[in-house]
Design a protein around this motif. Structure first.
Motif, short mmCIF file in Angstrom:
data_model
loop_
_atom_site.label_atom_id
_atom_site.label_comp_id
_atom_site.label_asym_id
_atom_site.label_seq_id
_atom_site.Cartn_x
_atom_site.Cartn_y
_atom_site.Cartn_z
N SER A 115 -5.30 52.49 43.73
CA SER A 115 -3.85 52.74 43.65
C SER A 115 -3.54 54.10 43.04
N LEU A 116 -4.46 54.61 42.20
CA LEU A 116 -4.22 55.90 41.56
C LEU A 116 -4.42 57.06 42.53
N LEU A 117 -5.09 56.79 43.65
CA LEU A 117 -5.37 57.84 44.64
C LEU A 117 -4.42 57.75 45.84
N GLN A 118 -3.42 56.89 45.73
CA GLN A 118 -2.44 56.73 46.80
C GLN A 118 -1.06 57.16 46.30
N VAL B 90 -3.88 61.07 36.00
CA VAL B 90 -3.20 61.53 34.78
C VAL B 90 -2.20 60.49 34.30
N GLN B 91 -1.50 59.82 35.22
CA GLN B 91 -0.58 58.76 34.82
C GLN B 91 -1.33 57.67 34.06
N HIS B 92 -2.54 57.34 34.51
CA HIS B 92 -3.34 56.34 33.80
C HIS B 92 -3.70 56.83 32.40
N HIS C 164 4.25 55.36 38.40
CA HIS C 164 3.66 54.02 38.45
C HIS C 164 4.36 53.11 37.45
N LEU C 165 4.57 51.85 37.84
CA LEU C 165 5.28 50.91 36.98
C LEU C 165 4.56 50.72 35.65
N PHE C 166 3.22 50.67 35.66
CA PHE C 166 2.50 50.47 34.39
C PHE C 166 2.78 51.59 33.41
N LEU C 167 2.96 52.82 33.91
CA LEU C 167 3.26 53.95 33.03
C LEU C 167 4.70 53.89 32.53
#
Length: 534
Positions: free
Chosen positions: A111-114, A342-344, A121-124
């Motif tokens: 999901s991080l590469l899409q 980076v968002q992760h 991202h909702l988690f962020l």
């Protein structure tokens, strides 16, 4: 309107020169301040906007390019330029590099590469909401649906200006202010700035130098409307760059009430909120207020660039309860997105509350305070007045006594002289300061660079002082120019921001320090020599 004014600056010749010499009071975007028309030739490959962007630069950009071409390095380039001009925290690389290379940071989920949700991202966004709820002391949990993520606060300024204003409309902002905002809102959206000019004099309702008051906001707004300028928003920087001021809750409420009366959006930039390094100063976030006067027109920005000493990681976030604004900004996130990995990493960083509180903030604040103390002690020794604040990475310095005529041209010459002596500062004109002679110095740097940089500054100031004394000996009867201020005329050295209710608690040490500073900065003994009396 601003672009139409320069549309023919290459082909028809005189337009740019006319803009340069037009008095500042007669235009709201001071093009000369961030444009370098010297030797300009219109490119046939660019539009009018492209040609303007091509020459859109000032001392900040010129110094930044010079620094990157000749960076100081203790071993490889000891005679290179020391950068006290770019607002970066260089004190915490050890802490951040260790945290960002731990195992939990390394995730490569599909999901991080899409393509993500353009808001982020909702988690962020959920993590950002929890983070801001905690550190802004929000009275109720903030919501992820009100969070938008972009690649830096510069992009946020561009996006907000675009969705809140039409081309040619304006935003209200107090000077001096971080000059990058001009580029952010003007180059893309052709949105102008209406300046609320602040000065160092303590008169009327102003109880401290460069104090923003509602009366000054009202005057600037009415003057703009009288000129036919439509103002849509107010920008507040808290903590303020370059002054280091922290607005009290009562001041924030007054500014927001003013904006509500005039139906103005308020963009609050709180990017230095965790960089308040002294316990005597208390930061109040707009998001921590019990009640916002106009929540649908209040938009708060923050990012990790400053508070976490990672200016190379482009991440900024907007919190707004207005879903129309949120959706409009989100539509521009396609151009300003943050990559998935980076968002992760940012989410992992923000959720590590124990490390932030027990390790990072403690060390960062102690290092900032020590560096600030070193630089301000050096300034006191030199007898140079300054605003002594406890937030951000900068000190606002009064070099007016080193200007003979007190003009911005002379200020620029002093700035270039510092650069020639391999130290980069930021001059007041880069922040649209109304008084020539003010400079910003960045102190969030390692000790050996601070020591060498201050030595270079001292050398320039001592040489300049001798030149002025020599000129005065040649013309002993000539009075000082109006633009040159005697540093004893007004109190510029201020120990800290004090609310009126606690002003009487100023310590004896502060008063003694003030007297010592005034004695050192006074040039009475130098001007009134025995030879002159004879």
């Amino acid at each position: 309107q601003a672009l139409s004014e320069i549309e023919g600056m290459g082909g028809r010749g005189s337009n740019l020169q006319e803009i340069r010499v037009r008095p500042l009071a007669k235009r709201r975007v001071d093009i000369h301040s961030f444009c370098n028309p010297g030797g300009f030739q219109r490119s046939p490959y660019l539009s009018a906007r492209g040609n303007f962007a091509n020459v859109f630069q000032g001392s900040t950009e010129e110094g930044y390019k010079a620094y990157h071409a000749d960076k100081y390095d203790e071993d490889k380039n000891p005679n290179g330029i020391i950068n006290f001009g770019t607002s970066e925290n260089k004190l915490c690389f050890d802490l951040m590099s260790k945290r960002l290379t731990q195992a939990d940071m390394n995730l490569m989920d599909p999901s991080l590469l899409q393509y993500p949700d353009w808001k982020g991202h909702l988690f962020l966004r959920e993590e950002v909401a929890r983070f801001l709820t905690y550190y802004c002391k929000a009275p109720a949990p903030l919501k992820a649906e009100n969070v938008i993520v972009l690649n830096g606060c510069g992009s946020l300024f561009s996006a907000l200006a675009t969705v809140l204003c039409d081309p040619g409309e304006a935003v209200l902002i107090a000077t001096p202010f971080y000059g990058g905002i001009t580029q952010s809102i003007f180059l893309y959206g052709n949105v102008k700035l209406v300046y609320v000019y602040l000065d160092s004099k303590i008169t009327g309702t102003s109880t401290r130098p460069f104090q923003l008051t509602v009366e000054k906001l009202e005057k600037a707004l009415q003057d703009a409307r009288a000129e036919g300028v439509t103002v849509r928003a107010l920008i507040l920087l808290n903590p303020q760059n370059p002054l280091g001021d922290i607005y009290s809750l009562s001041e924030l409420r007054d500014y927001l009430e003013f904006a509500k009366r005039h139906e103005l959006h308020v963009i609050v930039d709180e990017i230095y909120m965790l960089s308040v390094f002294d316990e005597s100063a208390t930061f109040h976030s707009v998001l921590g207020m019990d009640r916002l006067p106009d929540p649908q027109r209040t938009h708060v920005m923050w990012g990790i660039t400053k508070d976490f000493a990672v200016s190379g990681i482009r991440f900024g976030t907007l919190y707004t309860e207005n879903q129309d604004v949120a959706n409009a900004v989100a539509s521009l996130c396609y151009f300003h997105g943050v990559c998935g990995p980076v968002q992760h990493q940012v989410a992992q960083l923000l959720r590590d509350r124990d490390w932030i509180n027990q390790v990072y903030l403690r060390a960062n604040h102690a290092r900032l305070k020590a560096a600030h103390t070193y630089v301000t002690d050096e300034l006191k020794t030199l007898g140079v007045p300054f605003l002594n604040r406890n937030a951000g990475f900068f000190v606002w310095i009064d070099f007016r006594k080193y200007l003979k005529t007190g003009t911005f041209e002379e200020e620029l010459l002093l700035w270039k002289r510092f650069l020639d002596n391999k130290v980069l500062l930021s001059c007041g004109k880069a922040f649209e300061c109304s008084e020539p002679g003010w400079f910003r110095i960045i102190f969030a740097d390692k000790t050996h660079r601070l020591q060498l940089g201050m030595q270079r500054i001292r050398k320039v100031l001592e040489e300049r002082e001798q030149e002025i004394l020599a000129e005065e000996k040649e013309q002993p009867c000539q009075s000082d120019q109006d633009g040159k201020a005697d540093s004893t005329d007004e109190v510029i050295f201020v120990s800290r921001h004090q609310d009126p209710t606690c002003a009487s608690s100023s310590s004896l040490g502060d008063l003694i320090g003030l007297l010592q500073q005034q004695m050192r900065s006074s040039d009475w003994l130098q001007k009134n020599t025995a030879e002159q009396f004879a």
